[in-house]
Design an enzyme around this catalytic site. Structure first.
Site, PDB file in Angstrom:
ATOM      1  N   ASP A   1       4.522  -4.291  -7.051  1.00 46.22           N
ATOM      2  CA  ASP A   1       3.765  -3.187  -6.616  1.00 46.22           C
ATOM      3  C   ASP A   1       4.372  -1.765  -7.297  1.00 46.22           C
ATOM      4  OD1 ASP A   1       5.989  -3.995  -5.089  1.00 46.22           O
ATOM      5  OD2 ASP A   1       5.682  -2.236  -4.097  1.00 46.22           O
TER       6      ASP A   1
ATOM      7  N   GLY B   1       0.763  -1.192  -0.064  1.00 45.63           N
ATOM      8  CA  GLY B   1      -0.121   0.028  -0.001  1.00 45.63           C
ATOM      9  C   GLY B   1       0.858   1.272   0.057  1.00 45.63           C
TER      10      GLY B   1
ATOM     11  N   GLY C   1       6.746   7.281   6.747  1.00 48.30           N
ATOM     12  CA  GLY C   1       6.002   7.699   5.777  1.00 48.30           C
ATOM     13  C   GLY C   1       6.439   9.232   5.202  1.00 48.30           C
TER      14      GLY C   1
ATOM     15  N   LYS D   1       4.453  12.399  -2.121  1.00 43.55           N
ATOM     16  CA  LYS D   1       5.168  11.393  -1.735  1.00 43.55           C
ATOM     17  C   LYS D   1       6.144  12.011  -0.580  1.00 43.55           C
ATOM     18  CE  LYS D   1       8.248   7.691  -3.367  1.00 43.55           C
ATOM     19  NZ  LYS D   1       9.035   7.123  -4.790  1.00 43.55           N
TER      20      LYS D   1
END
Ligand code: AMP
Ligand code: MG
Length: 518
Positions: A269, A100, A135, A122
């Site tokens: 991915d 994800g 993150g 991003k």
């Protein structure tokens, strides 16, 4: 700042009902709502004028406080609901389960001049998919993504794009080489854009969970919005959809081979359903032509994602996608036929691409051998791919060949005699072969220079921009950005960048060695 916001993904697809931003498994949903993190002191470093225009924005918009706040995650646009996508993937050949958007947050979708643009930050903070990471993104990887995605676009390679590059003002802790030496680096945020950021892994995650219902919902959505020319969803449409994804994937990889781009992490991915180059991580550009090269130190042992293996990996990844959508088709044969066709198409397209690089238009027997011999020769001693092919357009005959091409060799003075002999033989073959071409030299040169770029984002060039930026000097980012807009033009003012990698960069971290740490 006025954007024509037309959200579809988060309006039409199933959402994760849990609103809490905690790390977890998310089932029966395509995405989770998240709010980007507030940053300490955001500062815009660069914005792409072409992308501003594509989005219907004015140049001046990039200087507004709203722009800065929105594209660093400090302000949410009215009537939008940012979200992170749920996907899984095969990493280095193994199924890794749910991955994800761990550090990507989608802001919204914008429609302008009949094009759809998803806008994604991003490095704007944690999401339910952040697993054990923060993150965030650091400046070095953000500069690399920002410059390379725009450079690839101007090279004519299908790719996601970048709108802006900004500092967050926060410090981010990273262990660059995974050797226990962590250090703080400047945090940064890129706003990247694409028609869609859907990946093979978005479909795989539903298949892995035997959630055929949502698998169908997502495939139907993809066809409706991104492959609408295929018509209304049916078994045949799903097959045609897979066929087109296969074609687009191959087309993208042939372009990579043409310009010497090595993605570095072709996990499923990181494979766009639209056949776009996506997720610029430990990518690299070939300096010396070498089918065995990969920039990614994480892949040092098996070199799964080495330059010469990219077309095979594309096929392997497509096989995983075929497995994922199989429940909608329940027939293996048409999917297998498409995968087999990929192999045949690869042979043909790769051959045509190499012929174009050599400036050959006519069909002549033995061209296969001419190309094979060339690829072998290029790997005998270190030979710069970009310089070799660019200068090849000045080739006239065997006699003057080394004068024209010697700059492409890293150590021409010490080239062993047997290697020199092999090159002479090849140059002679090439000289004879060119006699079958009807075009005059100037015409051939023009065509060759349109497929053999003069300027690519060599690994050390990005590193120089990064080193400067770490010291607070951001000018080189713009210089490279401007130069890479016209990679096929001579641009004499940038001639210093048409050069082999300097020796200091040979083993420097960030130049020839990159990790996934970003
Ligand atoms: P990549 O190899 O960069 O494509 O990343 C693989 C997965 O790790 C993706 O799901 C990313 O979202 C996630 N990831 C990578 N870096 C970070 C980070 N700093 N924080 C959270 N998730 C990350
Ligand atoms: Mg990724």
């Amino acid at each position: 700042m006025k954007l024509n916001i037309k959200d579809k993904f988060n309006k039409e697809l199933p959402a994760d009902p849990v609103l809490e931003n905690s790390r977890r498994q998310v089932s029966e949903a395509c995405f989770s709502y998240v709010t980007p993190k507030q940053t300490a002191s955001p500062r815009l470093l660069h914005a792409s004028p072409e992308m501003l225009e594509n989005l219907g924005l004015l140049k001046g918009d990039a200087h507004s406080q709203d722009f800065l706040n929105v594209f660093t995650g400090n302000q949410v646009l009215p009537d939008t609901k940012p979200y992170a996508m749920c996907y899984g993937g095969h990493q280095f050949g193994n199924w890794a389960g749910q991955l994800g958007d761990g550090r990507a947050i989608n802001l919204c979708e914008v429609e302008h001049q009949n094009k759809n643009w998803a806008l994604q930050l991003k490095g704007a903070g944690e999401t339910p998919y952040s697993r054990n990471a923060d993150g965030l993104a650091v400046l070095r990887s953000s500069i690399r993504e920002y410059l390379c995605s725009e450079a690839m676009f101007h090279l004519g390679v299908p790719t996601t794009r970048a709108l802006s590059l900004a500092l967050s003002g926060d410090q981010v802790l990273r262990d660059v080489m995974y050797d226990g030496n962590s250090a703080y680096e400047k945090g940064a945020i890129v706003c990247r854009t694409a028609e869609s950021f859907l990946r093979f892994g978005n479909y795989q995650i539903f298949a892995a969970r035997h959630d055929d219902k949502n698998l169908k919902v997502l495939v139907d959505y993809t066809i409706k919005h991104h492959f609408s020319h295929l018509g209304t969803p049916s078994k045949d449409t799903y097959i045609a959809f897979f066929k087109e994804v296969s074609n687009r994937t191959l087309n993208m990889i042939i372009h990579w081979q043409r310009v010497g781009f090595v993605h570095g992490v072709m996990n499923t991915d990181n494979m766009s359903i639209l056949g776009l180059t996506i997720d610029y991580g430990p990518y690299g550009w070939l300096e010396g032509f070498d089918f065995g090269w990969t920039p990614n130190t994480t892949d040092r042992q098996h070199k799964r994602y080495r330059y010469g293996n990219q077309p095979n990996i594309g096929l392997w990844n497509l096989l995983q996608l075929a497995n994922a959508i199989y429940p909608l088709i329940e027939e293996a044969e048409p999917l297998e036929a498409i995968l087999n066709q990929y192999k045949t198409d690869f042979e043909r397209k790769s051959f045509e691409m190499m012929k174009a690089k050599l400036g050959l238009c006519q069909d002549v027997d033995n061209d296969k051998y001419l190309i094979k011999d060339l690829e072998e020769n290029l790997q005998l001693v270190e030979t710069d791919m970009t310089i070799f092919f660019r200068k090849l357009s000045d080739f006239k005959d065997e006699e003057t060949s080394f004068q024209v091409l010697k700059d492409a060799f890293y150590d021409f003075e010490n080239m062993p005699n047997d290697v020199k002999e092999k090159w002479k033989m090849w140059f002679l073959q090439y000289e004879v072969r060119l006699q079958h071409e009807s075009e005059v030299h100037v015409e051939r040169k023009k065509k060759m220079n349109y497929v053999n770029p003069k300027y690519v984002l060599r690994n050390y060039m990005a590193q120089l921009a990064i080193d400067d930026a770490d010291k607070g000097n951001y000018e080189l980012i713009d210089e490279l950005f401007q130069m890479l807009k016209k990679p096929y033009d001579e641009q004499p003012e940038y001639e210093k960048w048409f050069a082999k990698r300097p020796e200091w960069a040979r083993h420097k971290v960030g130049c020839s060695m990159l990790s996934c740490s970003s």
